[in-house]
Enzyme design. Structure first.
Site, PDB file in Angstrom:
ATOM      1  N   LYS A  89      44.814  41.651  39.586  1.00  0.00           N
ATOM      2  CA  LYS A  89      45.552  40.973  40.660  1.00  0.00           C
ATOM      3  C   LYS A  89      46.821  41.744  41.022  1.00  0.00           C
ATOM      4  O   LYS A  89      47.117  41.949  42.201  1.00  0.00           O
ATOM      5  CB  LYS A  89      45.896  39.537  40.249  1.00  0.00           C
ATOM      6  CG  LYS A  89      46.520  38.722  41.381  1.00  0.00           C
ATOM      7  CD  LYS A  89      46.691  37.268  40.996  1.00  0.00           C
ATOM      8  CE  LYS A  89      47.853  37.091  40.034  1.00  0.00           C
ATOM      9  NZ  LYS A  89      48.162  35.676  39.762  1.00  0.00           N
ATOM     10  N   ASP A 128      45.226  34.683  43.961  1.00  0.00           N
ATOM     11  CA  ASP A 128      45.994  33.845  43.046  1.00  0.00           C
ATOM     12  C   ASP A 128      45.507  32.401  43.200  1.00  0.00           C
ATOM     13  O   ASP A 128      44.503  32.140  43.854  1.00  0.00           O
ATOM     14  CB  ASP A 128      47.497  33.964  43.324  1.00  0.00           C
ATOM     15  CG  ASP A 128      47.889  33.358  44.670  1.00  0.00           C
ATOM     16  OD1 ASP A 128      46.990  33.028  45.473  1.00  0.00           O
ATOM     17  OD2 ASP A 128      49.097  33.205  44.919  1.00  0.00           O
TER      18      ASP A 128
END
Length: 210
Positions: A120, A138
């Site tokens: 991420k 997210d």
């Protein structure tokens, strides 16, 4: 959700916010990397408060190394998990100095090899700093993708892959920012603000709140 509906959703998000960007404050790729590492399980507001003090003092890998571990912790102790984050940041700074001439690498493989940098974080840096079509999923983006029907998936990676595949190409570079902001301020977790949502009529969520 069909292609036409998905295209219209991103068209409206773009019209409302033509040049979206992260709410993390940074002035270099390195500052962005550090801010994103710090943002794990923390708010952007909290990270910005800490980096406003840290970056004027140390905003290069060598400068942070010169601070030392305890020195770095003094600047970031208001952020959750600051002990482990400080250790990872020191290791990352050392790796950048020793392996990358102090520069942040522009490839996923090199980024993910840095301590404290997962997929991420790498996606955020690749997309925001290097303008590559990466999608950092997210909790906000995961929720919006599933709730609206834009790119449903049971796992973060499923949602990421589907967003990259299904988002119309002209929107792909900025889709991450539009979706995260939409999830943060409109399509919120507990009580989505459907009544003020610019894509409510296109959204496939069954339990809309007027």
């Amino acid at each position: 959700m069909n292609k036409a509906k998905r295209f219209e959703i991103f068209s409206r998000l773009r019209a409302a916010n033509p040049e979206p960007t992260t709410e993390l404050e940074y002035s270099s790729t390195f500052e962005l990397l550090i801010a994103v590492i710090l943002s794990a399980q923390a708010t952007d507001v909290g990270v910005n408060k800490a980096t406003r003090r840290l970056f004027p003092v140390a905003n290069t890998p060598q400068a942070i190394l010169d601070l030392g571990l305890d020195g770095l912790k003094e600047y970031i102790r208001t952020i959750g998990l600051y002990n482990s984050k400080a250790e990872n940041i020191m290791k990352t700074c050392r790796a950048l100095v020793e392996q990358h001439n102090g520069e942040v690498p522009a490839t996923r493989e090199a980024l993910e090899a840095l301590p404290g940098v997962g997929r991420k974080t790498a996606n955020v840096v690749l997309n925001t700093a290097f303008r590559q079509p990466a999608m950092a999923v997210d909790t906000h983006i995961f929720r919006v993708s599933n709730r609206t029907g834009i790119a449903p998936g049971k796992t973060v990676r499923q949602v990421e892959d589907r967003l990259v595949r299904l988002t119309p190409k002209e929107f792909l570079l900025d889709a991450h920012h539009w979706l995260i902001l939409h999830g943060r301020y409109t399509c919120v977790a507990r009580k989505p603000r459907c009544g003020s949502c610019i894509i409510e009529d296109l959204c496939e969520y069954r339990d809309k709140i007027s």
